[in-house]
Scaffold this motif. Structure first.
Motif, PDB file in Angstrom:
ATOM      1  N   LEU A 119       0.817  -1.213   0.000  1.00 52.49           N
ATOM      2  CA  LEU A 119       0.000   0.000   0.000  1.00 52.49           C
ATOM      3  C   LEU A 119       0.854   1.269   0.000  1.00 52.49           C
ATOM      4  O   LEU A 119       0.531   2.251  -0.670  1.00 52.49           O
ATOM      5  N   SER A 120       1.969   1.221   0.723  1.00 51.97           N
ATOM      6  CA  SER A 120       2.798   2.430   0.827  1.00 51.97           C
ATOM      7  C   SER A 120       3.416   2.840  -0.518  1.00 51.97           C
ATOM      8  O   SER A 120       3.800   3.987  -0.685  1.00 51.97           O
ATOM      9  N   ASP A 121       3.509   1.913  -1.459  1.00 50.02           N
ATOM     10  CA  ASP A 121       3.999   2.289  -2.798  1.00 50.02           C
ATOM     11  C   ASP A 121       2.990   3.184  -3.511  1.00 50.02           C
ATOM     12  O   ASP A 121       3.338   3.991  -4.362  1.00 50.02           O
ATOM     13  N   PHE A 122       1.718   2.982  -3.170  1.00 51.21           N
ATOM     14  CA  PHE A 122       0.630   3.547  -3.966  1.00 51.21           C
ATOM     15  C   PHE A 122       0.661   5.071  -4.022  1.00 51.21           C
ATOM     16  O   PHE A 122       0.467   5.672  -5.076  1.00 51.21           O
ATOM     17  N   GLU A 123       0.947   5.706  -2.877  1.00 50.19           N
ATOM     18  CA  GLU A 123       0.874   7.164  -2.815  1.00 50.19           C
ATOM     19  C   GLU A 123       1.850   7.818  -3.789  1.00 50.19           C
ATOM     20  O   GLU A 123       1.473   8.660  -4.602  1.00 50.19           O
ATOM     21  N   GLN A 128       0.895   9.677  -7.439  1.00 46.68           N
ATOM     22  CA  GLN A 128       1.354  11.055  -7.667  1.00 46.68           C
ATOM     23  C   GLN A 128       2.156  11.130  -8.975  1.00 46.68           C
ATOM     24  O   GLN A 128       1.982  12.033  -9.782  1.00 46.68           O
ATOM     25  N   MET A 129       3.013  10.123  -9.176  1.00 49.55           N
ATOM     26  CA  MET A 129       3.842  10.093 -10.385  1.00 49.55           C
ATOM     27  C   MET A 129       2.965   9.921 -11.633  1.00 49.55           C
ATOM     28  O   MET A 129       3.172  10.586 -12.644  1.00 49.55           O
ATOM     29  N   ALA A 130       1.966   9.048 -11.528  1.00 48.84           N
ATOM     30  CA  ALA A 130       1.075   8.810 -12.679  1.00 48.84           C
ATOM     31  C   ALA A 130       0.307  10.084 -13.026  1.00 48.84           C
ATOM     32  O   ALA A 130       0.202  10.454 -14.200  1.00 48.84           O
ATOM     33  N   THR A 140      -0.220  15.043 -16.522  1.00 50.99           N
ATOM     34  CA  THR A 140      -0.266  16.491 -16.768  1.00 50.99           C
ATOM     35  C   THR A 140       0.809  16.911 -17.762  1.00 50.99           C
ATOM     36  O   THR A 140       0.671  17.891 -18.472  1.00 50.99           O
ATOM     37  N   LEU A 141       1.897  16.144 -17.803  1.00 54.25           N
ATOM     38  CA  LEU A 141       2.987  16.471 -18.725  1.00 54.25           C
ATOM     39  C   LEU A 141       2.672  16.029 -20.145  1.00 54.25           C
ATOM     40  O   LEU A 141       3.110  16.640 -21.108  1.00 54.25           O
TER      41      LEU A 141
END
Ligand code: PNS
Length: 159
Positions: free
Chosen positions: A92-96, A100-102, A107-108
Motif C-alpha cells: 500500500l505504501s507504494d501507492f501514494e 502522484q507520479m502517474a 499532466t505532462l
C-alpha cells in the motif's frame, strides 16, 4: 502497436522486476525497459552495466528491449512512440508515490497511460536496496536476483 515503457533505476534488477517484465511482455506488443540515468543519485552499478544485466536476464523475451534515458520519462515515451508506462505495486505504501507520479506524468503528456501491475506476493517485500544490503554483508541473494546479477554483486563485494 501497443508499446509500453517500464522505467526505473534497476540498481540492480531483482526477480520482482523480472516478474513484472515477464508479465508485461504478455500484455503489450513491445516492452522497453528503460534505465534512468540520474546524475543526482550515486548508483552501485553504472547505467551501462545495469542495461547489460537486464538484457542478459530478459534475453529469452523476444518483445523486450532494454535502453537507458535521461530527463523526463514522458519525453522518452514520446520519443519511442510508447503510450503506456508500467509500474509495479508491492504494498500500500507504494501507492501514494506511484499515483502522484502517474498524475504528474498525465499532466505532462495526456497521451500517456500508467498501468499498475500488482507484484507477485512472493516478491512483495523485495527491493534493490534490500538486495544491496544483504549482498554487502555477504548474505544469500540467489533467490532474489537473476543469476548474472548475483555473480556481479558477489564479485563487487569480494574485493
Ligand atoms: O525504480 P525507481 O527509482 O522507483 O524509478 C523511478 C522513475 C525512474 C520511474 C522516476 O523517478 C522517473 O520517472 N524519473 C524521471 C523524471 C521524471 O519523469 N519525473 C516526472 C515524474 S514524477
Amino acid at each position: 502497436m501497443a508499446i509500453a515503457i517500464y522505467p526505473g533505476s534497476f540498481d540492480p534488477i531483482t526477480l520482482g522486476h523480472l516478474d513484472i517484465i515477464d508479465r508485461s511482455s504478455r500484455l503489450f506488443e513491445k516492452v522497453i525497459v528503460a534505465v534512468l540515468s540520474n546524475q543526482n543519485k550515486q548508483p552501485l552499478f553504472s547505467v551501462e552495466k545495469r542495461v547489460e544485466q537486464i538484457a542478459r536476464s530478459t534475453n529469452k523475451l523476444s518483445n523486450v528491449e532494454v535502453d537507458s534515458f535521461s530527463g523526463l520519462t514522458v519525453d522518452y515515451a514520446k520519443l519511442r512512440n510508447a503510450e503506456f508506462l508500467i509500474r509495479g505495486l508491492r504494498v500500500l505504501s507504494d501507492f501514494e508515490k506511484e499515483l502522484q507520479m502517474a498524475h504528474t506524468n498525465k499532466t505532462l503528456w495526456q497521451g500517456i497511460e500508467t498501468v499498475f501491475l500488482a507484484t507477485s506476493t512472493e516478491y512483495s517485500f523485495l527491493s534493490s536496496s534490500v538486495v544491496k544490503e544483504i549482498a554487502r554483508f555477504g548474505g544469500a541473494i540467489d533467490h532474489l536476483v537473476p543469476k548474472n546479477v548475483a555473480e556481479d554483486l558477489e564479485k563487487l563485494y569480494k574485493k
